[in-house]
Design a protein around this motif. Structure first.
Motif, PDB file in Angstrom:
ATOM      1  N   LYS A  26      -7.988  -6.661   6.187  1.00 26.21           N
ATOM      2  CA  LYS A  26      -6.896  -5.797   5.741  1.00 26.21           C
ATOM      3  C   LYS A  26      -5.930  -5.571   6.886  1.00 26.21           C
ATOM      4  O   LYS A  26      -6.341  -5.277   8.013  1.00 26.21           O
ATOM      5  CB  LYS A  26      -7.437  -4.457   5.250  1.00 26.21           C
ATOM      6  CG  LYS A  26      -6.360  -3.494   4.779  1.00 26.21           C
ATOM      7  CD  LYS A  26      -6.960  -2.170   4.324  1.00 26.21           C
ATOM      8  CE  LYS A  26      -5.856  -1.189   3.937  1.00 26.21           C
ATOM      9  NZ  LYS A  26      -6.425   0.126   3.508  1.00 26.21           N
ATOM     10  N   VAL A  27      -4.627  -5.688   6.596  1.00 27.91           N
ATOM     11  CA  VAL A  27      -3.604  -5.591   7.635  1.00 27.91           C
ATOM     12  C   VAL A  27      -2.797  -4.300   7.469  1.00 27.91           C
ATOM     13  O   VAL A  27      -2.320  -3.972   6.388  1.00 27.91           O
ATOM     14  CB  VAL A  27      -2.659  -6.808   7.593  1.00 27.91           C
ATOM     15  CG1 VAL A  27      -1.504  -6.611   8.580  1.00 27.91           C
ATOM     16  CG2 VAL A  27      -3.429  -8.078   7.911  1.00 27.91           C
ATOM     17  N   ASN A  28      -2.668  -3.595   8.573  1.00 26.42           N
ATOM     18  CA  ASN A  28      -1.754  -2.462   8.687  1.00 26.42           C
ATOM     19  C   ASN A  28      -0.725  -2.861   9.743  1.00 26.42           C
ATOM     20  O   ASN A  28      -1.102  -3.278  10.839  1.00 26.42           O
ATOM     21  CB  ASN A  28      -2.498  -1.206   9.132  1.00 26.42           C
ATOM     22  CG  ASN A  28      -3.686  -0.893   8.240  1.00 26.42           C
ATOM     23  OD1 ASN A  28      -3.532  -0.433   7.134  1.00 26.42           O
ATOM     24  ND2 ASN A  28      -4.895  -1.163   8.740  1.00 26.42           N
ATOM     25  N   CYS A  55       0.220  -5.672   2.954  1.00 26.78           N
ATOM     26  CA  CYS A  55      -0.124  -4.876   4.131  1.00 26.78           C
ATOM     27  C   CYS A  55       0.336  -3.446   3.925  1.00 26.78           C
ATOM     28  O   CYS A  55       1.218  -3.164   3.112  1.00 26.78           O
ATOM     29  CB  CYS A  55       0.463  -5.473   5.407  1.00 26.78           C
ATOM     30  SG  CYS A  55       2.203  -5.131   5.679  1.00 26.78           S
TER      31      CYS A  55
END
Length: 415
Positions: free
Chosen positions: A285-287, A299
């Motif tokens: 998971k991308v923040n 994101c």
């Protein structure tokens, strides 16, 4: 006396017996401890099955479950860690010359044990073996208070080590496990300053804060591991990708896993599309900051104050930075003094990063996953100190000692 006072006083008394134990005998005992762990692997795994089942009923996080799990490979790694400790030089008795004073006094310092080390930890049964071996080699007794989720496994491991101690005529109180996870006992343990010399908590930030707030004994703290990889404008991008994937995905629930990626603006367009593909493949998971969000299909866009999280999962925060200075500024604000990594082919930039970043381990072109006592040649670690008194970084044998002054004269008196 109470149970805790009995355990603490017994540990303090037992520690005295190590003062006269020769290094060769300590090493022999450690090697037998390693053999015993391997020989009783089945018992350790059986106890761990009970702990794992209870932990799942308690709905512990995947990261906690990973730390708790004991496999044959991890048991063998515990044994190897003890063997590595046996092979290390014994710091006790080491002399350091300070010099001679004008009045003829000769001053030196001798390395000595701390005395009794108390470990308070969560879901890490391997700490029982690591702490027991490190404390034994460095001349300390240890008191181990694990969480309820690891109690069965930790008790079995400690019993195995204690059997070896008793075989050699030594007190089992040298490696003591508090037999109950009752918080009232932990509170009492933290008041035993007459017997315990230092407390080292290992676990979540809540545990560290609780121990720090309530202990009457000095505490060595490790709050969390918010580790970053900074990809410089002069980075080899293939190397950077390798460091990113290893640091983030090899094992997510540990404190030396990557939680942040900083990318120099000059290489963002070339590097971030590859990052997006690789992280998607690994289901990370991308923040991301608003400047980098467009590179990712999905994101969560972070505001500036939202950085600095310890995810302990397949999740990461990504930010584009203008230059090295902005990267260092970001790390200063959001890092946790644990481990920071730069990927660059520029030696001057690498040196500046290592000089200016305030972290207990600062790496150039190496995975954050090497920030570990065993990987850094310490045999094992009793913890990673992210505060600076009296240790900083992975704590091995030397970190479990202090120095006392030796003064030798021939009748000098002070005028």
């Amino acid at each position: 006396m109470s149970l805790i006072k009995d355990l603490s006083s017994a540990a303090a008394e037992a520690a005295q017996s190590l003062a006269v134990l020769e290094t060769s005998m300590k090493n022999t005992i450690l090697l037998d401890m390693a053999k015993a762990l391997r020989a009783h692997s089945y018992e350790i795994q059986s106890a761990n099955v009970i702990d794992m089942a209870n932990a799942q009923m308690l709905q512990l996080t995947d990261a906690m479950l990973d730390r708790l799990k004991m496999t044959p490979e991890r048991i063998d790694a515990m044994a190897e860690g003890i063997e590595a400790i046996a092979a290390l030089p014994d710091p006790i008795g080491e002399l350091r010359d300070i010099g001679q004073r004008p009045n003829g006094l000769n001053i030196s310092k001798m390395r000595v044990p701390l005395g009794v080390v108390c470990m308070i930890y969560e879901a890490r049964p391997n700490v029982t073996a690591d702490a027991g071996a490190l404390c034994f080699k460095s001349g300390n007794a240890c008191i181990l208070r694990g969480g309820k989720e690891a109690l069965q496994t930790s008790t079995v491991i400690a019993n195995i080590l204690q059997t070896v101690l008793k075989h050699y005529g030594l007190s089992p109180a040298l490696i003591t496990v508090v037999p109950s996870p009752d918080r009232a006992l932990m509170m009492e343990l933290m008041q035993q300053r007459d017997y315990i010399d230092v407390i080292i908590p290992r676990g979540g930030e809540g545990l560290i804060n609780f121990v720090t707030d309530h202990s009457k004994i000095p505490v060595i703290q490790h709050f969390k591991g918010v580790c970053h990889l900074y990809v410089d404008k002069d980075a080899n991008l293939d190397t950077a990708m390798s460091l990113l994937i290893n640091g983030k995905t090899q094992r997510t629930g540990v404190c030396n896993a990557l939680e942040g990626l900083l990318v120099h603006q000059d290489v963002a367009a070339a590097f971030l599309p590859k990052v997006a593909t690789a992280l998607a493949k690994h289901q990370v998971k991308v923040n991301a900051c608003s400047q980098t969000a467009s590179y990712f299909d999905q994101c969560n866009v972070l505001e500036n104050e939202d950085f600095g999280q310890e995810y302990l999962d397949l999740e990461i925060a990504i930010r584009q930075v203008d230059d090295l200075t902005q990267a260092v500024t970001h790390i200063r604000r959001f890092g946790s003094h644990h481990t920071e990594v730069i990927c660059t082919t520029n030696d001057l930039t690498a040196a500046r990063f290592q000089r200016t970043v305030d972290a207990s381990v600062v790496m150039v072109n190496a995975s954050s996953r090497f920030s570990d006592g065993g990987e850094l040649g310490l045999g094992a670690e009793i913890g990673i100190a992210t505060t600076k008194l009296h240790a900083y970084g992975p704590m091995g044998l030397e970190s479990l000692t202090t120095e006392k002054f030796l003064v030798n004269g021939d009748g000098q008196i002070r005028a």
